[in-house]
Write a protein that holds these residues in place. Structure first.
Motif, PDB file in Angstrom:
ATOM      1  N   THR A 188       0.839  -1.198   0.000  1.00 42.76           N
ATOM      2  CA  THR A 188       0.000   0.000   0.000  1.00 42.76           C
ATOM      3  C   THR A 188       0.870   1.242   0.000  1.00 42.76           C
ATOM      4  N   ILE A 189       0.673   2.068  -1.016  1.00 41.20           N
ATOM      5  CA  ILE A 189       1.453   3.281  -1.230  1.00 41.20           C
ATOM      6  C   ILE A 189       0.505   4.365  -1.728  1.00 41.20           C
ATOM      7  N   TYR A 190       0.677   5.579  -1.265  1.00 38.67           N
ATOM      8  CA  TYR A 190      -0.117   6.673  -1.824  1.00 38.67           C
ATOM      9  C   TYR A 190       0.139   6.748  -3.332  1.00 38.67           C
ATOM     10  N   SER A 191      -0.899   7.063  -4.067  1.00 35.94           N
ATOM     11  CA  SER A 191      -0.778   7.142  -5.521  1.00 35.94           C
ATOM     12  C   SER A 191       0.378   8.043  -5.949  1.00 35.94           C
ATOM     13  N   THR A 192       0.489   9.205  -5.336  1.00 36.03           N
ATOM     14  CA  THR A 192       1.543  10.151  -5.730  1.00 36.03           C
ATOM     15  C   THR A 192       2.935   9.603  -5.460  1.00 36.03           C
ATOM     16  N   PHE A 193       3.076   8.764  -4.427  1.00 32.43           N
ATOM     17  CA  PHE A 193       4.382   8.204  -4.104  1.00 32.43           C
ATOM     18  C   PHE A 193       4.701   6.973  -4.947  1.00 32.43           C
ATOM     19  N   MET A 194       3.690   6.314  -5.475  1.00 34.24           N
ATOM     20  CA  MET A 194       3.939   5.176  -6.350  1.00 34.24           C
ATOM     21  C   MET A 194       4.671   5.609  -7.614  1.00 34.24           C
ATOM     22  N   GLN A 195       4.516   6.871  -7.985  1.00 34.94           N
ATOM     23  CA  GLN A 195       5.244   7.387  -9.138  1.00 34.94           C
ATOM     24  C   GLN A 195       6.749   7.198  -8.978  1.00 34.94           C
ATOM     25  N   ARG A 196       7.218   7.171  -7.740  1.00 32.99           N
ATOM     26  CA  ARG A 196       8.645   7.070  -7.468  1.00 32.99           C
ATOM     27  C   ARG A 196       9.173   5.658  -7.700  1.00 32.99           C
ATOM     28  N   ALA A 197       8.300   4.699  -7.897  1.00 29.43           N
ATOM     29  CA  ALA A 197       8.728   3.304  -8.030  1.00 29.43           C
ATOM     30  C   ALA A 197       8.249   2.691  -9.341  1.00 29.43           C
ATOM     31  N   TYR A 198       8.069   3.536 -10.334  1.00 27.12           N
ATOM     32  CA  TYR A 198       7.446   3.054 -11.577  1.00 27.12           C
ATOM     33  C   TYR A 198       8.294   2.005 -12.290  1.00 27.12           C
ATOM     34  N   ASP A 199       9.593   2.190 -12.320  1.00 29.05           N
ATOM     35  CA  ASP A 199      10.448   1.201 -12.984  1.00 29.05           C
ATOM     36  C   ASP A 199      10.318  -0.160 -12.320  1.00 29.05           C
ATOM     37  N   GLN A 200      10.240  -0.156 -10.991  1.00 30.87           N
ATOM     38  CA  GLN A 200      10.120  -1.424 -10.270  1.00 30.87           C
ATOM     39  C   GLN A 200       8.773  -2.097 -10.540  1.00 30.87           C
ATOM     40  N   VAL A 201       7.718  -1.290 -10.685  1.00 33.15           N
ATOM     41  CA  VAL A 201       6.402  -1.844 -11.024  1.00 33.15           C
ATOM     42  C   VAL A 201       6.478  -2.594 -12.353  1.00 33.15           C
ATOM     43  N   ILE A 202       7.134  -1.961 -13.321  1.00 35.40           N
ATOM     44  CA  ILE A 202       7.225  -2.572 -14.657  1.00 35.40           C
ATOM     45  C   ILE A 202       8.203  -3.744 -14.657  1.00 35.40           C
ATOM     46  N   HIS A 203       9.438  -3.468 -14.240  1.00 35.44           N
ATOM     47  CA  HIS A 203      10.519  -4.434 -14.436  1.00 35.44           C
ATOM     48  C   HIS A 203      10.461  -5.600 -13.455  1.00 35.44           C
ATOM     49  N   ASP A 204      10.172  -5.308 -12.200  1.00 35.27           N
ATOM     50  CA  ASP A 204      10.280  -6.341 -11.174  1.00 35.27           C
ATOM     51  C   ASP A 204       8.976  -7.068 -10.889  1.00 35.27           C
ATOM     52  N   VAL A 205       7.848  -6.450 -11.256  1.00 34.88           N
ATOM     53  CA  VAL A 205       6.547  -7.076 -10.978  1.00 34.88           C
ATOM     54  C   VAL A 205       5.852  -7.502 -12.265  1.00 34.88           C
ATOM     55  N   ALA A 206       5.561  -6.528 -13.143  1.00 31.81           N
ATOM     56  CA  ALA A 206       4.725  -6.816 -14.311  1.00 31.81           C
ATOM     57  C   ALA A 206       5.394  -7.768 -15.291  1.00 31.81           C
ATOM     58  N   LEU A 207       6.682  -7.547 -15.576  1.00 38.25           N
ATOM     59  CA  LEU A 207       7.360  -8.407 -16.540  1.00 38.25           C
ATOM     60  C   LEU A 207       7.395  -9.854 -16.077  1.00 38.25           C
ATOM     61  N   GLN A 208       7.390 -10.043 -14.761  1.00 40.00           N
ATOM     62  CA  GLN A 208       7.455 -11.402 -14.214  1.00 40.00           C
ATOM     63  C   GLN A 208       6.084 -11.947 -13.810  1.00 40.00           C
ATOM     64  N   LYS A 209       5.054 -11.159 -14.062  1.00 34.27           N
ATOM     65  CA  LYS A 209       3.669 -11.557 -13.789  1.00 34.27           C
ATOM     66  C   LYS A 209       3.479 -11.999 -12.334  1.00 34.27           C
ATOM     67  N   LEU A 210       4.080 -11.260 -11.430  1.00 38.09           N
ATOM     68  CA  LEU A 210       3.999 -11.609 -10.018  1.00 38.09           C
ATOM     69  C   LEU A 210       2.747 -11.030  -9.372  1.00 38.09           C
TER      70      LEU A 210
END
Length: 642
Positions: free
Chosen positions: A397-419
Motif C-alpha cells: 500500500t502506497i499513496y498514488s503520488t508516491f507510487m510514481q517514485r517506483a514506476y520502474d520497479q512496477v514494470i521491471h520487477d513485478v509486471a514483466l514477471q507476472k507476479l
C-alpha cells in the motif's frame, strides 16, 4: 479570527529584518514564532509538529545566512511554516493550504526564498548539490547552499545517491540532518539505530563541542593548515567512535550532534561552518512538536491534527447526528487483516506510512507479516516482488503520488514477471489541501499502459473489500486497486466477500439518449447528478466500469450500440486515462459518437478542498448535470469528440 504576531515577530517581514536584531533577542523571536504557528494552525489546520520542531533551526539559518542569495532547500517541506512566516508571508499565513491561498509546501513561484519546490521525500541534497555546482560554475564562491533533511527522509534512496555524488564534488554544500527519530510515524531501520549510537556517544559528544570552531578558525589560515586539521580530526573521531562515521566515509565533514533548540549555539555553529570548504554535514537533534506538550508526547497524531483547541489540546471533530461511513484507508486496513486471517500467504508492506495507510492495523495484529520499510518506495515494490516470487501475496500500500517514485520497479520487477503483487493506491485522485505534489492524478494512465497489470477502482467500501478479496485469489498476477482520501459512502460496509470477475463492469441503471461511464468512487458524483437530471426529465444510463484494464468490452459494445452520446468521469488525468481508453475502444471498433471526458485537465491543480477542486476541474455532480444537458440539448463543447 485575526491572529496577532508577537512584538518582535511583527517587526520581521523578511530575514533582513531578523538580522537587525541582536543575538539575545533570538530566543524571544523563537517563542513568538512558535506561538504564531500554534495560533494559526489550531484554527486553520495544517501540518503542525514538524514546523514546531525546527523553529530554532529556521531562525538560526536566516540569521546566519544571507538569504535568499544563500539558498536553503527543505526536504518534503512539512517543516517550512516558520520559514514562510519569516520570508514575507506572515500576513498571508492564515490562507495556508486554503483554496486560492499560499501553499503548505515551499513553492518557487510563491517566493524567491523558496528555492526549490518540494513535497516528496529525499530530494533536498540532490537539489542543493545541483545549485551548488551551478554556483561554482558561475564563480559565486561566496554563496552558501543548505539542504535540510530529516532522519526519516534520509532512509530514501535518493538521499544516499546524492550524498555519494556530493562527496566527490568540492562544492560549497551544507547538509543539515534534522534528527528527531520521526517522519510521520516513528522511524525504522538500521539508519535510525546508527544515528542513535552517535547521539549517545558521550566521549565523542564532548569532543565535537570544541571541534567546529577550531576547524573554522584553522581553515582561514590556508589549505595546508586545514589539511593538517582534517587529518587530526579523522584520527580523533576514529578513536572516539567504535565504528567509522558513515558520513565521513562519503567524504563529508561531519559535525554534531548539536542541540537543535539552542538558537544561539546553532547560529554560531552555522556561522563557523560557512568558513569550512567542501561538503559538510551538521547533525542537529530536535524534538518534533517542540513547545507544545501534547505534540511532543504523541508526534504521529500531531503531525497534522486538523483543528484543535490550543489551550486544552482537544482535536475538534465535526458534529454528527448519525453514524458516518469509515475512511477508505480504514476499510483497507481492517479488510487486510480479515483476508490475512484466512490466507496465511498474505503480507503487508508500506513505505513509512503505517498510520496514513492504516497498515498499522495489521502491524498490530500480525507484526511478523507486516513491514514498514522506511521512505523507500522502490524498495517496497521490489521487496514485494521478492515475496511474491516465493509464493507470498504481498499487499503493497502506497499513496498514488508516491507510487510514481517506483514506476520502474512496477514494470521491471513485478509486471514483466507476472507476479501477484497487489498495489493498493491510497489517496488516488485529488487529495485536497496538500496540493499538486500529493494529488494522485496519474496512476490510471501510468498503470493501464503496463502489460499484465489489472487496474481496478471501487465505487464504494463493499467494492473495495471485494476487489481486495479477488486480488489475492490464485493466478491473478499484478493487481492495482485505487481509492481516494477520506470517507466512503457506506455505513454498513462490512459484508461477506464476493469474487468480482476480472474485467467486468456493471450497469447501475438503464437510461435514454446519454450514457455516463464512471470509474471509481467519483461515480457517486454521477449518481447525484442523475437524481437531479431525473427530476428534470432527463434519464441518462450509468455504467460503473470497475476495471480500466482489462476493459469490459461486452459492456462497451452495449453502450455504443445504444448510445451516441457518452460522458466519461474519472478522478484522474484525462490524458491517457479512462476517457482515453473509452475513445480508443470506440475508434478500434468503428463506432461514432459524441464523447465528453470529465477528469483532471492537463494542467497543475493547486490546493483546496476536494469538492472545490472537483468543481474547478469540472467533474463534480453539478458539472456532470451541465455536461449531460449540453449533450441532450445539442450544444457542442471543447471536450466533445465525434
Amino acid at each position: 479570527m485575526q491572529v496577532e504576531a508577537g512584538p518582535l515577530l511583527q517587526q520581521i517581514n523578511y530575514p533582513s529584518d531578523l538580522r537587525n536584531l541582536n543575538a539575545k533577542q533570538l530566543e524571544e523571536v523563537c517563542t513568538e514564532l512558535r506561538q504564531f504557528i500554534i495560533d494559526i494552525v489550531s484554527v486553520n489546520g495544517g501540518h503542525f509538529a514538524a514546523s514546531l520542531g525546527v523553529v530554532e533551526l529556521t531562525v538560526a539559518l536566516h540569521y546566519a545566512l544571507n538569504t535568499p542569495y544563500d539558498q536553503i532547500v527543505f526536504d518534503v517541506g512539512h517543516q517550512a511554516y516558520g520559514h514562510k512566516i519569516l520570508t514575507g508571508r506572515r500576513e498571508l499565513f492564515h490562507t495556508n493550504r486554503i483554496y486560492g491561498g499560499i501553499s503548505g509546501f515551499p513553492k518557487r513561484s510563491e517566493s524567491p526564498y523558496d528555492t526549490f519546490g518540494v513535497g516528496h521525500s529525499s530530494t533536498s541534497i540532490s537539489a542543493a548539490l545541483g545549485m551548488a555546482v551551478a554556483s561554482a560554475y558561475k564563480g559565486e564562491s561566496d554563496r552558501q547552499h543548505v539542504a535540510i533533511i530529516g532522519d526519516g527522509a534520509l532512509t530514501g534512496g535518493m538521499a544516499f545517491e546524492a550524498l555519494n555524488h556530493a562527496g566527490i564534488e568540492k562544492s560549497n554544500l551544507l547538509v543539515i540532518l534534522n534528527d528527531n527519530c520521526m517522519s510521520i510515524d516513528p522511524n525504522v531501520g538500521a539508519m535510525k539505530e546508527y544515528l542513535t549510537s552517535i547521539t549517545t556517544s558521550k566521549s565523542y559528544n564532548k569532543f565535537r563541542d570544541e571541534l567546529i570552531a577550531v576547524l573554522a578558525k584553522i581553515s582561514k589560515n590556508g589549505p595546508d593548515a586545514y589539511g593538517w586539521a582534517k587529518k587530526l580530526e579523522q584520527s580523533i573521531k576514529g578513536t572516539l567512535l567504535k565504528n567509522a562515521n558513515l558520513f565521513e566515509s562519503l567524504n563529508f565533514r561531519y559535525f554534531g550532534p548539536v542541540d537543535g533548540h539552542d538558537v544561539n549555539k546553532l547560529t554560531r555553529t552555522i556561522e563557523d561552518l560557512k568558513h569550512i570548504p567542501g561538503p559538510k554535514l551538521l547533525h542537529v537533534v530536535t524534538v518534533k512538536g517542540k513547545g507544545y506538550a501534547l505534540a511532543e508526547k504523541d508526534q504521529t497524531t500531531w503531525h497534522a491534527p486538523g483543528l484543535f483547541d490550543k489551550i486544552t489540546g482537544e482535536i475538534k471533530k465535526s458534529p454528527v447526528d448519525k453514524p458516518q461511513p469509515p475512511k477508505y484507508q480504514d476499510v483497507f486496513g481492517h479488510t487486510l487483516v480479515e483476508l490475512a486471517e484466512a490466507n496465511d500467504k498474505i503480507m503487508g508492506i508500506t513505505p513509512a506510512m503505517p498510520s496514513g495507510s492504516s497498515m498499522n492495523i495489521m502491524m498490530k495484529a500480525m507484526p511478523d507479516r507486516s513491514f514498514d520499510v522506511g521512505i523507500a518506495e522502490q524498495h517496497a515494490v521490489t521487496f514485494s516482488a521478492g515475496l511474491a516470487s516465493q509464493g507470498m501475496v504481498p499487499f503493497c500500500t502506497i499513496y498514488s503520488t508516491f507510487m510514481q517514485r517506483a514506476y520502474d520497479q512496477v514494470i521491471h520487477d513485478v509486471a514483466l514477471q507476472k507476479l501477484n503483487v497487489v498495489f493498493c493506491l491510497d489517496r488516488a485522485g485529488l487529495v485536497g489541501a496538500d496540493g499538486p505534489t500529493h494529488h494522485g492524478a496519474y496512476d490510471i494512465a501510468y498503470m493501464r499502459c503496463v502489460p499484465n497489470m489489472i487496474v481496478a477502482a471501487p465505487m464504494n467500501e463493499e467494492e473495495l473489500r471485494n476487489l481486495m478479496y479477488t486480488s489475492q485469489l490464485p493466478d491473478q498476477g499484478p493487481f492495482s486497486i485505487r481509492y481516494p482520501r477520506g470517507n466512503g459512502v457506506m455505513v454498513d460496509w462490512k459484508r461477506p466477500f464476493q469474487e468480482i470477475a476480472i474485467g467486468k463492469g456493471r450497469k447501475l441503471n438503464d437510461g435514454e439518449e446519454v450514457a455516463i461511464l464512471s470509474f471509481g468512487t467519483i461515480g457517486n458524483e454521477a449518481t447525484k447528478a442523475i437524481k437531479v437530471l431525473n427530476e428534470e426529465g432527463i434519464y441518462p444510463a450509468h455504467y460503473d466500469l470497475r476495471f480500466v484494464k482489462p476493459l469490459d468490452e461486452e459492456m462497451l459494445h452495449e453502450v455504443f450500440r445504444k448510445f451516441s452520446k457518452v460522458v466519461t468521469i474519472e478522478d484522474g488525468c484525462i490524458v491517457g486515462g479512462v476517457g482515453s481508453a473509452v475513445l480508443e475502444f470506440m475508434s478500434d471498433h468503428g463506432y461514432n459518437g459524441q464523447v465528453i471526458r470529465l477528469g483532471i485537465p492537463d494542467e497543475v491543480i493547486e490546493h483546496g478542498e476536494q469538492k472545490e477542486l472537483w468543481k474547478a476541474c469540472g467533474y463534480d455532480a453539478e458539472s456532470v448535470v451541465l455536461q449531460v444537458k449540453r449533450l441532450t440539448q445539442g450544444i457542442k463543447t471543447d471536450s466533445m469528440v465525434s
